[in-house]
Design an enzyme around this catalytic site. Structure first.
Site, mmCIF file in Angstrom:
data_model
loop_
_atom_site.group_PDB
_atom_site.id
_atom_site.type_symbol
_atom_site.label_atom_id
_atom_site.label_comp_id
_atom_site.label_asym_id
_atom_site.label_seq_id
_atom_site.Cartn_x
_atom_site.Cartn_y
_atom_site.Cartn_z
ATOM 1 N N CYS A 64 11.387 24.017 30.066
ATOM 2 C CA CYS A 64 11.716 22.675 30.545
ATOM 3 C C CYS A 64 11.126 21.579 29.664
ATOM 4 O O CYS A 64 11.611 20.449 29.677
ATOM 5 C CB CYS A 64 11.239 22.490 31.988
ATOM 6 S SG CYS A 64 9.472 22.745 32.220
ATOM 7 N N ASN A 65 10.080 21.877 28.893
ATOM 8 C CA ASN A 65 9.505 20.834 28.031
ATOM 9 C C ASN A 65 9.239 21.310 26.610
ATOM 10 O O ASN A 65 8.408 20.730 25.914
ATOM 11 C CB ASN A 65 8.208 20.289 28.654
ATOM 12 C CG ASN A 65 7.213 21.380 28.981
ATOM 13 O OD1 ASN A 65 7.191 22.431 28.320
ATOM 14 N ND2 ASN A 65 6.390 21.144 29.989
ATOM 15 N N ARG A 66 9.990 22.342 26.177
ATOM 16 C CA ARG A 66 9.769 22.880 24.833
ATOM 17 C C ARG A 66 11.015 23.628 24.356
ATOM 18 O O ARG A 66 11.553 24.477 25.072
ATOM 19 C CB ARG A 66 8.577 23.833 24.865
ATOM 20 C CG ARG A 66 8.198 24.436 23.525
ATOM 21 C CD ARG A 66 7.046 25.431 23.706
ATOM 22 N NE ARG A 66 5.945 24.859 24.451
ATOM 23 C CZ ARG A 66 5.022 24.075 23.917
ATOM 24 N NH1 ARG A 66 5.077 23.794 22.642
ATOM 25 N NH2 ARG A 66 4.056 23.579 24.661
ATOM 26 N N HIS A 112 0.126 27.831 15.808
ATOM 27 C CA HIS A 112 0.863 27.104 16.842
ATOM 28 C C HIS A 112 1.241 28.013 18.002
ATOM 29 O O HIS A 112 0.982 27.682 19.166
ATOM 30 C CB HIS A 112 2.121 26.475 16.246
ATOM 31 C CG HIS A 112 2.972 25.779 17.261
ATOM 32 N ND1 HIS A 112 2.614 24.577 17.832
ATOM 33 C CD2 HIS A 112 4.160 26.139 17.840
ATOM 34 C CE1 HIS A 112 3.545 24.208 18.715
ATOM 35 N NE2 HIS A 112 4.483 25.143 18.731
ATOM 36 N N GLU A 129 -2.324 26.065 31.664
ATOM 37 C CA GLU A 129 -1.418 26.731 32.605
ATOM 38 C C GLU A 129 -0.985 28.071 32.026
ATOM 39 O O GLU A 129 -0.774 28.222 30.822
ATOM 40 C CB GLU A 129 -0.225 25.831 32.940
ATOM 41 C CG GLU A 129 0.637 25.422 31.751
ATOM 42 C CD GLU A 129 1.797 26.353 31.522
ATOM 43 O OE1 GLU A 129 2.056 27.204 32.391
ATOM 44 O OE2 GLU A 129 2.441 26.245 30.462
ATOM 45 N N SER A 131 12.741 32.069 37.475
ATOM 46 C CA SER A 131 11.299 32.312 37.382
ATOM 47 C C SER A 131 10.477 31.129 37.883
ATOM 48 O O SER A 131 9.492 31.311 38.610
ATOM 49 C CB SER A 131 10.919 32.640 35.930
ATOM 50 O OG SER A 131 11.297 31.580 35.066
#
Length: 479
Positions: A50-52, A99, A114, A192
């Site tokens: 959702c953010n990557r 990374h 998280e 998920s």
């Protein structure tokens, strides 16, 4: 393996851009196939959350690899290359390894520490394996990243300090609504993230819990897995009506557009005006809940945009420092192991050549001195082999040590040159012949964007990627 990462995340792109770039439906699989079908890429994997959105690839040419992967991201996301480039980051070789290890440990997450990212990395590897775009190189990388992430969570307090997006989002809602225990909740979706949300709500002690999904069987499976009496399934079409009966909604579907509109919510929210607002936690990308809900009285919307602006409870500096140290150590060890593995086929080929020479010379000895008794012949044979082994021992051990250091790949080239080793034979030993890789990795019929198209587009958009001293590479506004 020459590892290249091209991507964008909450750190480099606003939520609006991430939302438009979100890969849904068949787009992730098509992107993987197209990436693996290019001449520059040997292996490819996609981390799509959702953010990557990150493409990991084993490339043989850096600049061409960056250009091709950037154009493919633009092509499949629908965001113009000129706009996308200003939000992309590029990492290469050791910095790319650093990374992904940092990502696995939660250091690069919206909520630091998280642990959900581990499952997302595992899913990314599984998808690449399913599409036959990941070979040994990316498999080893992702497996090691998962081990590093687990080590960080087991050896430090980063997992206790960090939270999942679900927990963090519910904490933000509770600041307005109070404790969510006893609330009647609805989870829209059964993937998920939705499963995590449902399990989190159960642990938090919500009252009745409703699950809705376009495929009812998946929702029923989720309810069964929860194993609680207060969870039930409703049809997806019943979601608007259910809003009148719940206090909290968590939505995370894979839909390409809005699932819950402001019109769906208006009446239910209006009835609660002056009371605890009807709360929505939208974790989907692109968004599930209409952004206009922010303006509705009696409704509270917490989405990825508001989460990115909120101040998360910062984990202890000592835990972050400890995890950072773990990542640095693991990157060094992984790089050394990879470089040592690269020279191993050359060492094997050298010893194979030496064995052939020994056998050839012993054969000549047998021809010239056919009357030697077996005991003498065996002793001569062992002596010759010991001499060769001793002569090769020091240089092969030393070259492995040197090759494990940064910049050590050249020692394998020197060894091949000094002993006139057959490069094809070395490649055969390593199992990385180009034809074999192409047969195992490329997917037939992929809709490939040609290298010529890439070069033209990159020239027009001026990606202009340059290397920095620490190995991180930036293009346009990338970081």
């Amino acid at each position: 393996m020459s590892l290249l990462v091209v991507g964008l995340s909450h750190r480099t792109a606003p939520v609006g851009v991430l939302e438009r770039a979100a890969l849904t439906g068949d787009a992730p699989a098509l992107l993987l196939r197209d990436a693996a079908a290019t001449e520059t890429v040997a292996e490819a994997a996609l981390v799509n959350t959702c953010n990557r959105i990150e493409l990991y690839a084993d490339v043989d040419k850096f600049h061409a690899g960056v250009a091709e992967l950037s154009l493919l991201l633009s092509h499949h996301s629908g965001v113009e290359l000129e706009e996308l480039t200003s939000h992309l980051y590029v990492h290469y070789e050791d910095r790319a390894v650093h990374h992904i290890f940092s990502v696995a440990c939660g250091l690069d997450s919206m909520v630091v520490g998280e642990g959900q990212i581990l499952g997302q990395l595992r899913d990314a590897l599984a998808r690449a394996q399913e599409e036959h775009t990941a070979g040994r190189g990316l498999n080893d990388l992702f497996q090691q990243a998962l081990r590093v992430g687990k080590r960080a969570h087991s050896e430090t307090g980063i997992d206790k300090a960090g939270q999942s997006l679900v927990t963090f989002g519910l904490d933000q809602i509770a600041r307005t609504t109070g404790d969510i225990a006893g609330m009647r909740a609805l989870v829209v979706g059964a993937g998920s993230m939705s499963s995590l949300a449902a399990a989190t709500l159960v642990r938090a002690g919500v009252g009745d819990l409703l699950i809705a999904n376009r495929t009812r069987e998946r929702a029923e499976r989720l309810v069964t897995n929860l194993g609680v009496a207060n969870a039930a399934v409703i049809d997806f079409a019943e979601v608007p009506k259910a809003l009148d009966t719940v206090d909290l909604v968590i939505s995370c579907t894979g839909a390409a557009g809005v699932v819950i509109t402001a019109e769906d919510i208006a009446d239910a929210a209006a009835a609660r005006e002056g009371l605890v607002p009807l709360a929505f936690l939208d974790l989907a990308m692109p968004r599930d809940v209409d952004h206009a809900v922010h303006e509705l009285p009696g409704a509270l919307l917490v989405d990825l945009e508001s989460l990115s602006e909120a101040d998360a409870a910062a984990p202890g500096a000592g835990d972050v420092d400890a995890v950072t140290g773990i990542v640095a150590d693991e990157v060094t060890a992984f790089g050394a192991a990879q470089r040592a593995a690269q020279i191993a086929p050359t060492v094997v080929a050298l010893r194979a050549m030496a064995s052939e020479v020994v056998l050839s010379e012993l054969g000549r000895l047998n021809t010239r001195l056919p009357d030697l008794d077996e005991r003498t012949r065996a002793e001569v044979s062992q002596t010759v082999k010991r001499v060769v082994d001793k002569l090769l021992h020091a240089p092969t051990v030393r070259v492995k040590q040197l090759a494990a250091e940064p910049g050590g790949a050249g020692y394998a080239d020197a060894l091949r040159e000094l002993f006139d080793l057959d490069l094809a034979a070395v490649q055969a030993v390593s199992g990385t012949l180009g034809a074999a890789k192409a047969a195992g990795m490329k997917t037939a019929g992929a809709q490939t964007v040609s290298a010529q198209t890439v070069n033209k587009a990159v020239s027009a958009q001026t990606v202009g990627v340059q290397a920095t001293p620490n190995g991180t590479l930036a293009g346009g506004g990338a970081r």
